[in-house]
Design a protein around this motif. Structure first.
Motif, mmCIF file in Angstrom:
data_model
loop_
_atom_site.group_PDB
_atom_site.id
_atom_site.type_symbol
_atom_site.label_atom_id
_atom_site.label_comp_id
_atom_site.label_asym_id
_atom_site.label_seq_id
_atom_site.Cartn_x
_atom_site.Cartn_y
_atom_site.Cartn_z
ATOM 1 N N ILE A 155 63.557 55.475 -64.842
ATOM 2 C CA ILE A 155 64.664 56.160 -65.497
ATOM 3 C C ILE A 155 65.720 56.541 -64.463
ATOM 4 N N ILE A 156 66.988 56.387 -64.859
ATOM 5 C CA ILE A 156 68.102 56.777 -63.986
ATOM 6 C C ILE A 156 68.407 58.251 -64.227
ATOM 7 N N THR A 157 68.347 59.036 -63.176
ATOM 8 C CA THR A 157 68.609 60.467 -63.261
ATOM 9 C C THR A 157 69.781 60.829 -62.361
ATOM 10 N N LEU A 158 70.225 62.062 -62.449
ATOM 11 C CA LEU A 158 71.297 62.535 -61.574
ATOM 12 C C LEU A 158 70.919 62.393 -60.099
ATOM 13 N N PRO A 159 69.711 62.807 -59.659
ATOM 14 C CA PRO A 159 69.353 62.609 -58.253
ATOM 15 C C PRO A 159 69.357 61.142 -57.825
ATOM 16 N N VAL A 160 68.957 60.227 -58.736
ATOM 17 C CA VAL A 160 68.967 58.801 -58.402
ATOM 18 C C VAL A 160 70.390 58.338 -58.090
ATOM 19 N N LEU A 161 71.354 58.728 -58.908
ATOM 20 C CA LEU A 161 72.737 58.317 -58.669
ATOM 21 C C LEU A 161 73.329 58.998 -57.443
ATOM 22 N N LEU A 162 72.978 60.263 -57.216
ATOM 23 C CA LEU A 162 73.471 60.958 -56.027
ATOM 24 C C LEU A 162 72.938 60.301 -54.752
ATOM 25 N N LYS A 163 71.689 59.847 -54.798
ATOM 26 C CA LYS A 163 71.115 59.152 -53.640
ATOM 27 C C LYS A 163 71.829 57.831 -53.410
ATOM 28 N N SER A 164 72.106 57.092 -54.498
ATOM 29 C CA SER A 164 72.844 55.840 -54.387
ATOM 30 C C SER A 164 74.250 56.080 -53.855
ATOM 31 N N MET A 165 74.840 57.201 -54.234
ATOM 32 C CA MET A 165 76.195 57.557 -53.827
ATOM 33 C C MET A 165 76.303 57.770 -52.315
ATOM 34 N N THR A 166 75.193 58.111 -51.678
ATOM 35 C CA THR A 166 75.187 58.407 -50.245
ATOM 36 C C THR A 166 74.340 57.397 -49.465
ATOM 37 N N ASP A 167 74.206 56.182 -50.020
ATOM 38 C CA ASP A 167 73.429 55.119 -49.397
ATOM 39 C C ASP A 167 74.366 53.977 -49.037
ATOM 40 N N PHE A 168 74.619 53.792 -47.737
ATOM 41 C CA PHE A 168 75.552 52.747 -47.313
ATOM 42 C C PHE A 168 75.056 51.347 -47.651
ATOM 43 N N ASP A 169 73.739 51.162 -47.681
ATOM 44 C CA ASP A 169 73.185 49.839 -47.969
ATOM 45 C C ASP A 169 73.340 49.436 -49.437
ATOM 46 N N ALA A 170 73.445 50.422 -50.331
ATOM 47 C CA ALA A 170 73.405 50.143 -51.775
ATOM 48 C C ALA A 170 74.479 49.147 -52.200
ATOM 49 N N THR A 203 74.712 44.719 -58.347
ATOM 50 C CA THR A 203 74.229 45.893 -59.080
ATOM 51 C C THR A 203 72.904 45.675 -59.810
ATOM 52 N N SER A 204 72.008 46.626 -59.642
ATOM 53 C CA SER A 204 70.732 46.638 -60.364
ATOM 54 C C SER A 204 70.309 48.093 -60.555
ATOM 55 N N PRO A 205 70.141 48.554 -61.811
ATOM 56 C CA PRO A 205 70.353 47.790 -63.043
ATOM 57 C C PRO A 205 71.843 47.444 -63.237
ATOM 58 N N SER A 206 72.078 46.367 -63.946
ATOM 59 C CA SER A 206 73.439 45.887 -64.118
ATOM 60 C C SER A 206 74.253 46.844 -64.990
ATOM 61 N N TYR A 207 75.556 46.879 -64.750
ATOM 62 C CA TYR A 207 76.461 47.701 -65.558
ATOM 63 C C TYR A 207 77.845 47.082 -65.555
ATOM 64 N N ILE A 220 82.235 53.876 -54.851
ATOM 65 C CA ILE A 220 80.796 53.642 -54.711
ATOM 66 C C ILE A 220 80.163 53.636 -56.091
ATOM 67 N N LEU A 221 80.004 54.771 -56.750
ATOM 68 C CA LEU A 221 79.494 54.742 -58.122
ATOM 69 C C LEU A 221 80.511 54.124 -59.073
ATOM 70 N N ASP A 222 81.791 54.215 -58.740
ATOM 71 C CA ASP A 222 82.837 53.626 -59.578
ATOM 72 C C ASP A 222 83.277 52.246 -59.079
ATOM 73 N N ALA A 223 82.428 51.591 -58.290
ATOM 74 C CA ALA A 223 82.695 50.210 -57.891
ATOM 75 C C ALA A 223 82.725 49.311 -59.126
ATOM 76 N N ILE A 224 83.500 48.228 -59.049
ATOM 77 C CA ILE A 224 83.662 47.329 -60.197
ATOM 78 C C ILE A 224 82.948 46.006 -59.925
ATOM 79 N N PRO A 225 81.818 45.728 -60.619
ATOM 80 C CA PRO A 225 81.171 44.418 -60.477
ATOM 81 C C PRO A 225 81.938 43.350 -61.253
#
Length: 533
Positions: free
Chosen positions: A27-42, A47-51, A489-494
């Motif tokens: 499940i995608i939670t707020l902490p999951v997205l915050l971690k992705s937001m501060t992960d340079f490798d992400a 994108t996975s899961p795709s959006y 980062i979270l608002d990147a466009i695939p």
């Protein structure tokens, strides 16, 4: 009996499959997205899961198509999806999206704040989030990385803010606005809401206000990291040499599957009067696995533009002493070379280093790109032209200036725009437009140049935030050099087939500008830029 046994086996197999699926799709939670937001490798992986990244905004609804009148219409405020009558009052719908999804950037501004902003999650009858005013600061108590007040912000007057705290929803999200003072409906209210829409089988934890307390540790950690980035360690390969006119210096990186974690550089010239010219005249060239993916002036690459002015952001820094730091993670599979090319007529001392470490290359890994475009004397039409005419048939109409057009599969991560404004007034009335996978109408249709870059109410005022900056403004009128930059980062466009980014050329008085646009993106091996005028 055998049939019952076989049915039991089939049922058991299905249950195991369902259990496996549920465990394989966390499940995608707020902490999951915050971690992705501060992960340079992400951002190096598709994108996975795709959006899909979409936007709801207050752009002028007369803008329907480039081949119809109104394409450059500029009444980009108080434009809503529809009106809804509820409990004796009217709510104006700003966003209406099916889930699963997440709001990942919410920008707004106004000159009159009283009213009620409401967020309805998962078809709830009563909004679980109500904010008393057209002002996100009145509803969320967050640090300035996750909620940026604009440089023009006044608590009781004009100005707005940009929210980066992700707001997840499983089934549906609706955002509405209510004018509690009828006279306020005649004043300007602008908005842009960027949101992700995930595939239907994605599971998310719908946002509620209790999450601000429940996940406070994660929120605080993200806030701290966004101002103080931490990068992975690695091996440093360094050069320190004088590069004469027309020559270059190169860093040859270790072979194998690796990634550049940090790139640093400091330029120096004997004559201090040449310093501004130096940042536009020394080019950065990067080649990965035999393909050139970067050819760009160092000042523009770092987001500073012409002149090497200070920038402090998530991906990039340039301090007052001229120390450049890039934290874009740049993976390669076999080989890489970073070159500094001197295209000016005097010597430049280049002290540079690349920090490299091993990287797990797979089928989702993409190459980093920085595409650069420069053009002089671009027509910047006056905003109040006759919108009843078809633009392509009207020589006096504005134009869409293309920053970049890309063919192939990848992710758009933002841009830097450096302008030399020849006019004595604001040049940036035009809207940003982002096109994904050959669509006819843009996925993003903005409300003004400064709005795209997380500020409001031009002309330019200097500011520094993790994902948007204005490092240069020569004059209060915006005449001369101005630089804006925004990264994502979270608002990147695939995109899977193509991507294009345009900016309308609209100004207060009409005239011309020179513009340099640097676009940051990741792409697969066959993704490439298409040259345009």
């Amino acid at each position: 009996m055998m049939m019952k046994k076989n049915m039991a086996i089939v049922t058991a197999t299905l249950l195991l499959f369902i259990c496996f699926q549920s465990f394989s799709q966390p499940i995608i939670t707020l902490p999951v997205l915050l971690k992705s937001m501060t992960d340079f490798d992400a951002i190096t992986k598709f994108t996975s899961p795709s959006y899909r990244l979409k936007q709801a905004s207050s752009y002028d609804r007369r803008s329907v198509s480039p081949d119809k009148p109104g394409w450059f219409a500029n009444t980009d405020y108080n434009q809503f999806i529809r009106e809804e009558k509820k409990d004796g009052h009217t709510e104006y719908v700003m966003m209406d999206a099916d889930g699963p999804g997440a709001i990942v950037r919410f920008w707004l501004t106004t000159v009159v704040k009283p009213g009620m902003l409401r967020f309805y999650f998962d078809n709830e009858a009563r909004a679980s989030v109500e904010i008393p005013g057209f002002d996100l600061l009145r509803g969320f108590k967050l640090g300035r990385a996750l909620l940026n007040p604009h440089s023009s912000y006044e608590p009781e007057g004009k100005g707005g803010n940009t929210l980066y705290l992700p707001l997840l929803y499983q089934k549906h999200c609706k955002v509405t606005w209510e004018y509690t003072d009828t006279s306020a409906s005649k004043t300007s209210h602008y908005y842009q809401v960027n949101y992700r829409t995930y595939s239907a089988d994605t599971k998310v934890e719908t946002f509620n206000l209790n999450h601000l307390t429940k996940y406070k540790t994660d929120i605080d950690k993200a806030e701290t990291l966004l101002w103080n980035p931490v990068v992975a360690p690695g091996k440093k390969i360094q050069i320190n040499q004088t590069v004469s006119a027309g020559k270059e210096a190169a860093i040859i990186l270790p072979e194998g599957s690796n990634a550049v974690r940090v790139l640093t550089a400091k330029l120096k010239t004997a004559n201090k009067d040449d310093a501004e010219k130096m940042w536009r005249g020394v080019f950065l060239k990067i080649e990965f696995d035999g393909h050139q993916t970067v050819m760009c002036p160092l000042g523009d690459f770092i987001g500073s533009g012409y002149g090497g002015r200070k920038i402090k952001s998530w991906y990039r820094d340039l301090d007052d002493s001229g120390n450049l730091v890039s934290r874009w993670v740049m993976p390669y599979e076999k080989s890489a070379k970073i070159s500094f090319i001197n295209k000016i007529d005097f010597n430049v001392d280049v002290n540079a280093a690349a920090t490299v470490s091993s990287f797990q290359w797979d089928n989702n890994t993409m190459y980093f790109h920085a595409s650069y475009k420069y053009e002089e004397n671009i027509k910047d039409a006056k905003w109040d032209y006759d919108v009843t005419k078809v633009a392509k048939e009207d020589s006096s109409a504005p134009i869409d200036w293309n920053f970049v057009t890309i063919k192939g599969k990848g992710i758009y991560l933002g841009n830097t725009l450096c302008v030399n404004n020849h006019m004595n007034s604001w040049y940036g009335e035009g809207d940003a437009k982002a096109y994904v996978d050959n669509e006819k109408f843009p996925s993003e249709f903005g409300t003004g140049l400064e709005d795209y870059y997380n500020t409001s109410w031009a002309p330019v005022v200097l500011y520094q935030t993790p994902f948007a900056n204005a490092p240069r403004a020569d004059n209060p009128s915006s005449k001369g050099y101005n630089t804006f930059t925004r990264t994502r980062i979270l608002d990147a466009i695939p995109f899977k087939k193509s991507f294009a980014f345009d900016m309308e050329m609209l100004s207060w008085d009409g005239g011309t500008i020179d513009a340099a646009a640097t676009t940051y993106w990741y792409g697969f091996d066959d993704a490439h830029e298409i040259l345009t005028r």
